[in-house]
Enzyme design. Structure first.
Site, mmCIF file in Angstrom:
data_model
loop_
_atom_site.group_PDB
_atom_site.id
_atom_site.type_symbol
_atom_site.label_atom_id
_atom_site.label_comp_id
_atom_site.label_asym_id
_atom_site.label_seq_id
_atom_site.Cartn_x
_atom_site.Cartn_y
_atom_site.Cartn_z
ATOM 1 C CG ASP B 25 -2.092 -0.837 1.180
ATOM 2 O OD1 ASP B 25 -2.260 -1.518 0.161
ATOM 3 O OD2 ASP B 25 -2.875 -0.833 2.145
ATOM 4 C CE LYS B 82 -7.000 -1.440 -0.182
ATOM 5 N NZ LYS B 82 -6.955 -2.904 -0.277
ATOM 6 N N GLY B 154 -5.214 -2.924 8.666
ATOM 7 C CA GLY B 154 -4.944 -1.760 9.498
ATOM 8 C C GLY B 154 -4.718 -2.073 10.958
ATOM 9 N NE ARG B 166 -3.037 -22.464 11.163
ATOM 10 C CZ ARG B 166 -2.173 -23.476 11.110
ATOM 11 N NH1 ARG B 166 -2.513 -24.619 10.560
ATOM 12 N NH2 ARG B 166 -0.954 -23.329 11.607
ATOM 13 N N GLY B 215 -3.080 -7.403 8.051
ATOM 14 C CA GLY B 215 -2.414 -7.527 9.346
ATOM 15 C C GLY B 215 -0.965 -7.965 9.288
ATOM 16 N N GLY B 236 -0.228 -3.819 3.893
ATOM 17 C CA GLY B 236 -0.953 -2.558 3.863
ATOM 18 C C GLY B 236 -0.264 -1.526 4.720
ATOM 19 C CB SER B 237 -1.220 -0.220 8.018
ATOM 20 O OG SER B 237 -2.537 -0.156 7.523
#
Lengths: 198, 293
Positions: B25, B82, B154, B166, B215, B236-237
């Site tokens: 990101d 997005k 996030g 999983r 995450g 992402g973050s």
């Protein structure tokens, strides 16, 4: 015979497993190259540089200290089959399709200038059918593909053209393609590599 | 002579080229260049990283096209962006920008609480999130040519991405082990098309590439997701809210390639500066992964 060939497939990033499946279906034994030790541990009959992102792959070749050794192997004559990003890795020079700027290449073992993202963004991706040297009607898949802008040595042999652009070349031990035979069902280019180059 | 009718195959194949890579990101051209230099195989153009979307609150929408164009001009790797779930017009706009991949994403506020976009109507490829196999197969039926776990964006907390990956993989193995005459009922229970269930039964995998997302904050998180069967990783973050984005980004890229080599992972994890502080997925008010099903 096609079998008994030991092929290293650069597995840093990209569509390497597709090459491995195709080569194994032809009887070759394949090993993934993720580190320098994977390259030095055995003698290979040939090596495959797969599609993916050339900036990512170059970055990893350098960070993982594979770059110089691989460059020397190819310069010393190790047979190589390079597709799309792999062809960009080999080229002496790279032409940027948007700015037309010319940059020095990465491994610089193949005396050509390659045009990156030559057909534009993903909307420019396409398939077609063309000849590859003596092999007729090869189905070719171009994904954000480059083409060979200019050939810098008389020893570089053009194997395929599409719409007047060069999309496959051979130079001594190196075969470089703009397109992706590994995502099709057509194994003839891999057979050619194992039989005629390795 | 040239053929673009097999657009869906070409789009699936672009995702194949991204495998083994990290999609990062970025919120401006400068970050996009840092990501490309660190070895990202693509970037996701966003106005705010998911952690900031959480912090700011309000309605999160598609990014400003100007920002997306600036990022497209800054890098040579594929650029994704997005749109909101079900927002057909945002998807039209992103296609007009010739974006390389649209993420119909739960990170943004959904525009439609029932219908996802009919992605078969677009030339550009779509990636969609999934937290189980039924969702993944529904998105593929709608035309997604790449799947990612939803995870919990996030947060810097990898637990949801792990449980989604999983679950998807164990559901795939159950279908592989099932008798052919059981596939009809499995399709009914998953609320997924029979032909896709049959594909999974015969091939033991999704018909498209499956990345991990939501995450991932450290090289070890990325390696964990690869060990669990991800074919690549979205971060992402985790990168641009950390202390040293360039170094962390490069370490995550190398960790994805060499996820089996613990000695190298140890080296890569050293001295990366501060990781994103993050928030535990069970401490937050709402789960983005519950959006769209």
């Amino acid at each position: 015979m096609l079998n008994n060939k030991t092929i290293g497939v650069l597995a840093l990033q990209g569509a390497f497993i597709e090459h491995i499946h195709m080569l194994e279906s032809l009887g070759a034994t394949c090993y993934e190259i993720r580190q320098l030790s994977d390259l030095t541990i055995r003698k290979y009959d040939g090596i495959v540089l797969p599609g993916g992102e050339s900036t990512t792959q170059t970055n990893l070749l350098k960070k993982l200290d594979i770059f110089d050794y691989l460059q020397k192997l190819i310069s010393d004559g190790l047979p190589v089959l390079a597709t799309c990003a792999g062809a960009i890795l080999l080229a002496d020079n790279i032409c940027d399709n948007t700015t037309e700027a010319l940059h020095p290449g990465h491994l610089q073992t193949l005396p050509v200038t390659i045009r990156r993202n030559a057909y534009g963004r993903q909307l420019g991706s396409f398939t077609t059918t063309s000849d590859f040297g003596p092999i007729k009607n090869v189905s070719m898949t171009f994904i954000r593909a480059p083409y060979f802008n200019s050939i810098e040595s008389p020893d570089v042999k053009v194997l395929s053209t599409v719409d007047d652009h060069v999309v496959a070349v051979r130079y001594q031990n190196q075969v470089a393609l703009s397109f992706h035979p590994e995502v099709t069902e057509d194994t003839r280019i891999h057979e050619y590599f194992l039989q005629e180059v390795c | 002579m040239t053929n673009t009718n097999n657009r869906y195959d070409l789009n699936r194949q672009l995702a194949q080229m991204l495998k083994g890579g990290v999609i990062m990101d970025v919120t401006n051209a400068e970050q996009a260049k840092i990501a490309e230099a660190a070895g990202a195989c693509a970037v996701m153009a966003l106005e705010r990283i998911p952690a900031d979307i959480r912090a700011v609150g309000g309605v999160a929408r598609m990014s400003d096209p100007r920002l997306i164009k600036e990022i497209q001009n800054a890098v040579s790797i594929p650029v994704m962006a997005k749109c909101r779930i079900g927002h057909i017009a945002e998807a039209d706009i992103l296609e007009a920008l010739e974006i390389d991949y649209i993420d119909e994403s739960e990170v943004l506020s959904p525009a439609d609480d029932i219908y996802h976009i009919d992605k078969t109507q677009y030339k550009v490829p779509f990636v969609c999130g999934a937290k189980n196999l039924g969702e993944a197969l529904r998105r593929i039926a709608e035309g997604a040519s790449m799947i990612r776990t939803k995870g919990e964006p996030g947060t810097g907390d990898v637990v949801q991405a792990v449980s989604h990956m999983r679950l998807i993989n164990s559901q795939i193995m159950q279908i592989v082990a099932a008798r052919p005459d059981e596939l009809y009922n499995i399709a009914k229970e998953l609320a997924a098309p029979y032909d896709l269930v049959e594909y999974v039964h015969e091939n033991g995998k999704l018909p498209v590439v499956n990345f991990a997302a939501g995450g991932v904050a450290t090289p070890a998180d990325a390696a964990l997701m690869m060990k669990l069967g991800a074919e690549g990783v979205f971060v992402g973050s985790g990168i641009f809210s950390s202390g040293n984005p360039a170094k962390r980004a490069s370490a995550i890229v190398q960790a994805v390639t060499n996820y089996e080599d613990a000695d190298l992972l140890a080296k890569l994890s050293e001295n990366l500066g501060e990781a994103m502080v993050g928030i535990n997925a069970d401490e937050i008010q709402f789960l983005m992964s519950k959006r769209g099903a």
